[in-house]
Design a protein around this motif. Structure first.
Motif, PDB file in Angstrom:
ATOM      1  N   LYS A 258       0.817  -1.174   0.142  1.00  0.00           N
ATOM      2  CA  LYS A 258       0.134   0.007  -0.097  1.00  0.00           C
ATOM      3  C   LYS A 258       0.799   1.201  -0.003  1.00  0.00           C
ATOM      4  N   GLU A 259       0.541   2.297   0.989  1.00  0.00           N
ATOM      5  CA  GLU A 259       1.380   3.638   0.815  1.00  0.00           C
ATOM      6  C   GLU A 259       2.766   3.251   1.259  1.00  0.00           C
ATOM      7  N   ASN A 260       3.329   2.017   1.623  1.00  0.00           N
ATOM      8  CA  ASN A 260       4.745   1.805   1.931  1.00  0.00           C
ATOM      9  C   ASN A 260       5.548   1.104   0.653  1.00  0.00           C
ATOM     10  N   ARG A 261       4.429   1.117  -0.396  1.00  0.00           N
ATOM     11  CA  ARG A 261       5.327   0.490  -1.564  1.00  0.00           C
ATOM     12  C   ARG A 261       6.579   1.101  -2.173  1.00  0.00           C
ATOM     13  N   PRO A 262       7.454   0.298  -2.496  1.00  0.00           N
ATOM     14  CA  PRO A 262       8.528   0.832  -3.218  1.00  0.00           C
ATOM     15  C   PRO A 262       8.287   1.973  -4.413  1.00  0.00           C
ATOM     16  N   ILE A 263       9.144   2.960  -4.519  1.00  0.00           N
ATOM     17  CA  ILE A 263       9.393   3.812  -5.735  1.00  0.00           C
ATOM     18  C   ILE A 263       9.386   3.013  -6.862  1.00  0.00           C
ATOM     19  N   THR A 264       8.575   3.025  -7.899  1.00  0.00           N
ATOM     20  CA  THR A 264       8.492   1.912  -8.806  1.00  0.00           C
ATOM     21  C   THR A 264       8.839   2.526 -10.412  1.00  0.00           C
ATOM     22  N   ILE A 265       9.735   2.159 -11.106  1.00  0.00           N
ATOM     23  CA  ILE A 265      10.111   2.899 -12.174  1.00  0.00           C
ATOM     24  C   ILE A 265       9.934   1.869 -13.605  1.00  0.00           C
ATOM     25  N   MET A 266       8.921   2.476 -14.471  1.00  0.00           N
ATOM     26  CA  MET A 266       8.984   1.699 -15.707  1.00  0.00           C
ATOM     27  C   MET A 266      10.059   1.964 -16.708  1.00  0.00           C
ATOM     28  N   VAL A 267      10.654   1.064 -17.535  1.00  0.00           N
ATOM     29  CA  VAL A 267      11.679   1.333 -18.272  1.00  0.00           C
ATOM     30  C   VAL A 267      11.379   0.716 -19.672  1.00  0.00           C
ATOM     31  N   GLU A 268      11.609   1.478 -20.712  1.00  0.00           N
ATOM     32  CA  GLU A 268      11.294   0.780 -22.045  1.00  0.00           C
ATOM     33  C   GLU A 268      12.298   1.467 -23.051  1.00  0.00           C
TER      34      GLU A 268
END
Length: 408
Positions: A258-268
């Motif tokens: 939830k609110e403690n989810r890691p910062i998540t980055i999409m790469v293409e």
């Protein structure tokens, strides 16, 4: 998206807005994940893939930890894709038998008794290589047939590996998205079952099962980090083709943290950055990239976002990055030539792009603004996923041995 030779990015600044309207991730909650992992554990080939710690590289890049989940070991198929395809096939067959997935094992599906009940089934798909090989493997294991279409420019070695699993496989003169349409047409006209890791209106159930199946690898990784006695990841870099894999991992993280989810980055890859393009449009809808997509990241050369995956990536991803091929090539070379006692990881083009972009964000002055926005610093615990090994060995050597696609 004007300059495909330059790293481009967009940061999602609206994550805290309209929470009540966000896409549900309940289909990746713990009860479902437990069933998925139990199903995969029923395979005789099942083993938890390694989670490697790159401690020396973490010091060089001035972060706390870098972990890479190495899916090149998955079922001896050199890629993670089989997790989604095999689970989707299992779900499809379980429903034909009137059973819940928890009531069935892969061995039971392989039995002569079950085969007699089910009859002959042909599973059909389009692929750059890894997904199709997984579908072909699962179909062969179950005594069923498979038909696999590949887009133009696909590796001959990947084609032969799919054929070795018993598939009727061929390389078309179409791009990936048109190959998907061809596979769908073939399935419709020949009473086959389309097992595609992309989705569109009217075709979303099987792609949802595939997304669920991929989650086994992230659940394994969380257990492995806990076993190491480490804190949870603060950052996760995810490759995005049609978005199904990225949606699986991101959806799992949202459902769990939830609110403690890691910062998540999409790469293409820049040539096929449909998720990045969709984020830039900022109208909430998926947007396609059309035409040829000449990238070495064959597993990510997809122009049309998955309708199931896009909602999750739109609502929960922190950033979207479009990058040239040299980024993936640099990641391959770093993993293949480790620092100090760091383990060597054999990674293909699509598998290495996460590390490639991380290294450049931390090293290049013109990307420091992005590093600051992502809060990448000495306290960062970074999780990467090597989604494939050297599935094209000749291409791997041209990059790692001969220096194709130099960084500068």
């Amino acid at each position: 998206m004007a300059n495909k030779n330059k790293i481009q990015y967009a940061v999602n600044n609206s994550l805290k807005e309209n929470n009540h309207n966000k896409t549900s991730t309940a289909f990746l909650d713990k009860e479902i994940i437990d069933k998925i992992r139990t199903f995969h554990k029923g395979f005789s080939q099942y083993e938890i893939t390694p989670l490697q710690s790159l401690d020396e590289l973490a010091k060089k890049l001035e972060v706390k930890n870098i972990w890479i989940k190495d899916e090149s070991y998955r079922f001896n198929l050199n890629a993670f894709k089989v997790l989604g395809g095999s689970y989707a096939i299992g779900k499809y067959l379980a429903e034909k038998l009137g059973l819940d997935i928890s009531e069935i094992t892969f061995d039971k599906l392989k039995s002569e008794e079950t085969k007699t009940i089910l009859g002959d089934i042909t599973f059909v798909t389009a692929t750059d290589g890894n997904h199709g090989r997984g579908i072909a493997w699962a179909a062969r294991e179950l005594g069923q047939k498979s038909v696999v279409y590949m887009p133009k420019g696909s590796s001959q070695i990947r084609l032969e590996n799919i054929r070795k699993e018993g598939a009727d496989a061929s390389i078309t003169d179409l791009n990936y998205d048109d190959s998907v349409r061809l596979a769908s047409k073939y399935a419709d006209e020949n009473n086959g079952v389309l097992v595609q890791d992309s989705s569109w209106e009217g075709y979303e159930e099987i792609p949802t099962w595939i997304i669920q199946g991929y989650a086994t690898l992230i659940d394994e990784a969380m257990d492995q980090i806990i076993e190491k006695g480490e804190d949870m990841p603060t950052h996760v870099f995810l490759q995005a083709g049609v978005g199904s894999f990225a949606a699986s991992i991101l959806g799992y993280l949202e459902a769990r943290f939830k609110e403690n989810r890691p910062i998540t980055i999409m790469v293409e890859p820049s040539e096929a950055a449909c998720i990045y393009k969709s984020a830039l449009e900022n109208d909430g809808n998926p947007h396609a990239v059309t035409g040829d997509m000449p990238t070495i990241m064959a597993g990510l050369a997809c122009g049309e976002p998955s309708t199931v995956g896009w909602g999750i990536l739109r609502d929960y991803a922190n950033a979207y990055i479009s990058c040239p091929d040299y980024v993936a090539a640099k990641g391959m070379r770093i993993l293949g030539n480790p620092l100090g006692n760091d383990p060597r990881v054999i990674s293909g083009e699509s598998g290495a792009v996460g590390l490639g972009i991380l290294s450049l964000i931390k090293e290049q002055e013109d990307l420091q603004e992005l590093a600051n926005k992502l809060k990448l610093d000495k306290n960062s615990n970074i999780l990467l996923i090597n989604t494939e090994g050297d599935t094209d060995p000749d291409g791997y050597r041209r990059i790692v041995w001969d220096g194709e696609y130099p960084s500068f």
